[in-house]
Scaffold this motif. Structure first.
Motif, PDB file in Angstrom:
ATOM      1  N   THR A 328       0.832  -1.212   0.000  1.00 58.65           N
ATOM      2  CA  THR A 328       0.000   0.000   0.000  1.00 58.65           C
ATOM      3  C   THR A 328       0.860   1.253   0.000  1.00 58.65           C
ATOM      4  N   GLU A 329       0.288   2.338  -0.499  1.00 55.13           N
ATOM      5  CA  GLU A 329       1.011   3.608  -0.567  1.00 55.13           C
ATOM      6  C   GLU A 329       1.306   4.160   0.824  1.00 55.13           C
ATOM      7  N   ILE A 330       0.366   4.016   1.748  1.00 55.12           N
ATOM      8  CA  ILE A 330       0.584   4.550   3.092  1.00 55.12           C
ATOM      9  C   ILE A 330       1.731   3.821   3.785  1.00 55.12           C
ATOM     10  N   ARG A 399      -7.631   0.737   4.707  1.00 57.58           N
ATOM     11  CA  ARG A 399      -8.380   1.405   3.640  1.00 57.58           C
ATOM     12  C   ARG A 399      -7.669   1.256   2.302  1.00 57.58           C
ATOM     13  N   ASP A 400      -6.331   1.386   2.300  1.00 56.35           N
ATOM     14  CA  ASP A 400      -5.567   1.222   1.058  1.00 56.35           C
ATOM     15  C   ASP A 400      -5.590  -0.224   0.578  1.00 56.35           C
ATOM     16  N   GLN A 403      -8.887  -0.803  -1.080  1.00 58.80           N
ATOM     17  CA  GLN A 403      -8.947  -0.214  -2.410  1.00 58.80           C
ATOM     18  C   GLN A 403      -8.270  -1.123  -3.443  1.00 58.80           C
ATOM     19  N   LYS A 404      -7.080  -1.636  -3.126  1.00 54.89           N
ATOM     20  CA  LYS A 404      -6.395  -2.548  -4.042  1.00 54.89           C
ATOM     21  C   LYS A 404      -7.177  -3.852  -4.201  1.00 54.89           C
TER      22      LYS A 404
END
Length: 478
Positions: A328-330, A399-400, A403-404
């Motif tokens: 994830t980006e975060i 949450r990320d 989404q993925k």
């Protein structure tokens, strides 16, 4: 009348003036000198006088040191300068001590001779066919080995060593575990001697370059590394030594304790490379062993593939492609916040991850279930740096992943249900927060971390029953 009285007084005063004081008399001075020298005292008095003098000298020396050091006591001794007599004496003493310890070790021929003695003087268990020995056999073998090998093997045949091993109903122990114990003891002692020789400041710790030198010296003796290209040796030693730093230097002091290195699983994993790769080791085992040549080349290829601009470091955008972009980006942001601060090239967004930080990153992700790997990841999960995770943190992190998950065409998820499942898995001591100790205690910390940072990790958890069934089917077929 008055004159007579006056004459008597003047005569008495004159007499007193003529008598010298006691301290000025010659015999008094001689007596004092005689007593002060101690010649006229008995043995007990002389001993007491000498004790007082010694204590007084010690007291004066301490007073002088205290005055020089001020109020803070001295706790640091400056190491002898390079090339000084003290430094040379220290190196010579260390060399002689290590040489003496090395001479006391059993060599390969001694170990072979011990194994022959064990097999020739043991008994065969009728039920299992195992080769065993009772305490009488143990003592007899000790005598035979001492005659053939020498007294240096005697320490392995102590009663306490015999009691360390599991005994059957007849009080016998198997000879193979005992022999493996002797081999491991000799191997660890030899490793301790080799590491101590490389410990330049003799503080019981190895710095990264000293650890690399130790690994470089092992390469010719490790069957799976003998054919390593010479151009790759330096890079291999850097990659291999970094795992020791990651697990044996958790506080990142820049040096690893030799005792901790010897007791770590890392050294055992490195020594597994003694096995001949053609016959005894599969390709999968080679890839899973961090110290194998296959694994080291995989790490280098991975870093070079991610480094699109070929500047020797990785940006956030480049690192997002790690593991096919499933992280994830975060999480990537948090990795740079917590673990790339000391690798700044510029300011602000120009921070990039160097190769050493990348090795830490890979080691943490590939060892999520270890305390060291989980500690690394927990710092990234702790979004506010408070030392614990709340339901809001779990929601933000997942949450990320959610989404993925949806972008991958999977079914709809309820984030609150996943959050509750994580809470049930961890069972934190405080029902409102999850701490690092809770993740370590629940034995599922690595799984929880994977669920929060990697959509592939969450998929593996969601399909764990199917994956377990697939693993069991090949075993049944075989």
């Amino acid at each position: 009348m008055y004159s007579g009285s006056s004459d008597g007084e003047s005569h008495e005063a004159a007499t007193q003036r003529k008598i010298p004081p006691v301290s000025s008399m010659l015999w008094v001075r001689n007596l004092r000198r005689y007593i002060g020298s101690g010649a006229g005292l008995g043995s007990e008095a002389l001993m007491e006088l000498e004790t007082k003098r010694i204590l007084l000298d010690i007291f004066k020396e301490k007073q002088q040191k205290s005055a020089e050091a001020g109020t803070i006591p001295s706790f640091y001794k400056k190491k002898p300068e390079e090339g000084s007599i003290s430094h040379r004496v220290q190196k010579l003493a260390k060399y002689r001590f290590l040489k003496k310890q090395s001479d006391l070790l059993l060599n390969a021929d001694d170990l072979d001779a011990m194994w022959v003695c064990l097999r020739e003087n043991c008994v065969i268990d009728d039920a299992t066919g195992a080769e065993k020995m009772n305490y009488e056999d143990f003592c007899h073998i000790a005598s035979v080995c001492t005659e053939q090998i020498g007294p240096k093997c005697r320490r392995f045949f102590s009663p306490s060593n015999f009691m360390k091993f599991e005994k059957d109903e007849s009080g016998r122990i198997a000879i193979l575990p005992f022999y493996l114990y002797v081999m491991r003891t000799v191997s660890l002692t030899q490793a301790r001697i080799d590491m101590s020789e490389l410990d330049e400041d003799s503080d019981g710790f190895l710095q990264p370059h000293e650890m690399e030198a130790y690994i470089r010296g092992l390469i010719p003796n490790l069957a799976q590394l003998r054919d390593m290209p010479a151009a790759f040796v330096q890079m291999y030693c850097r990659i291999a030594a970094h795992k020791f730093s990651f697990f044996c230097d958790p506080h990142r002091r820049g040096k690893a304790c030799i005792k901790k290195v010897l007791l770590s699983n890392c050294l055992q994993e490195l020594m597994e490379l003694h096995q001949e790769s053609e016959e005894e080791v599969t390709d999968t085992e080679q890839a899973e062993n961090w110290f194998s040549l296959t694994s080291a080349q995989r790490i280098c290829d991975m870093f070079l593939a991610l480094d699109k601009d070929m500047n020797g470091t990785l940006s956030k955008q480049e690192l997002k492609e790690y593991a096919d972009g499933t992280l994830t980006e975060i999480f990537i942001e948090r990795v740079f916040d917590e673990h790339v601060r000391r690798c700044k090239i510029g300011a602000g967004s120009n921070r990039e991850m160097d190769f050493d930080s990348f090795l830490d990153f890979v080691l943490a992700l590939e060892n999520k279930d270890t305390p060291e790997g989980l500690t690394y990841l927990f710092r990234c999960l702790d979004l506010n740096g408070r030392g614990f995770l709340t339901t809001a943190d779990i929601h933000s992190l997942f949450r990320d992943v959610h989404q993925k998950w949806i972008e991958g065409g999977n079914y709809e998820l309820c984030i609150e249900d996943v959050r509750d499942e994580i809470w049930d898995m961890v069972k934190p001591a405080d029902p409102l927060r999850i701490m690092l100790a809770d993740l370590l205690a629940c034995k599922q910390g690595g799984t929880v971390a994977s669920m929060l940072i990697d959509v592939r990790g969450f998929w593996a958890h969601d399909n764990r029953e199917n994956l377990l069934q697939e693993e069991e089917e090949p075993e049944e077929d075989s």
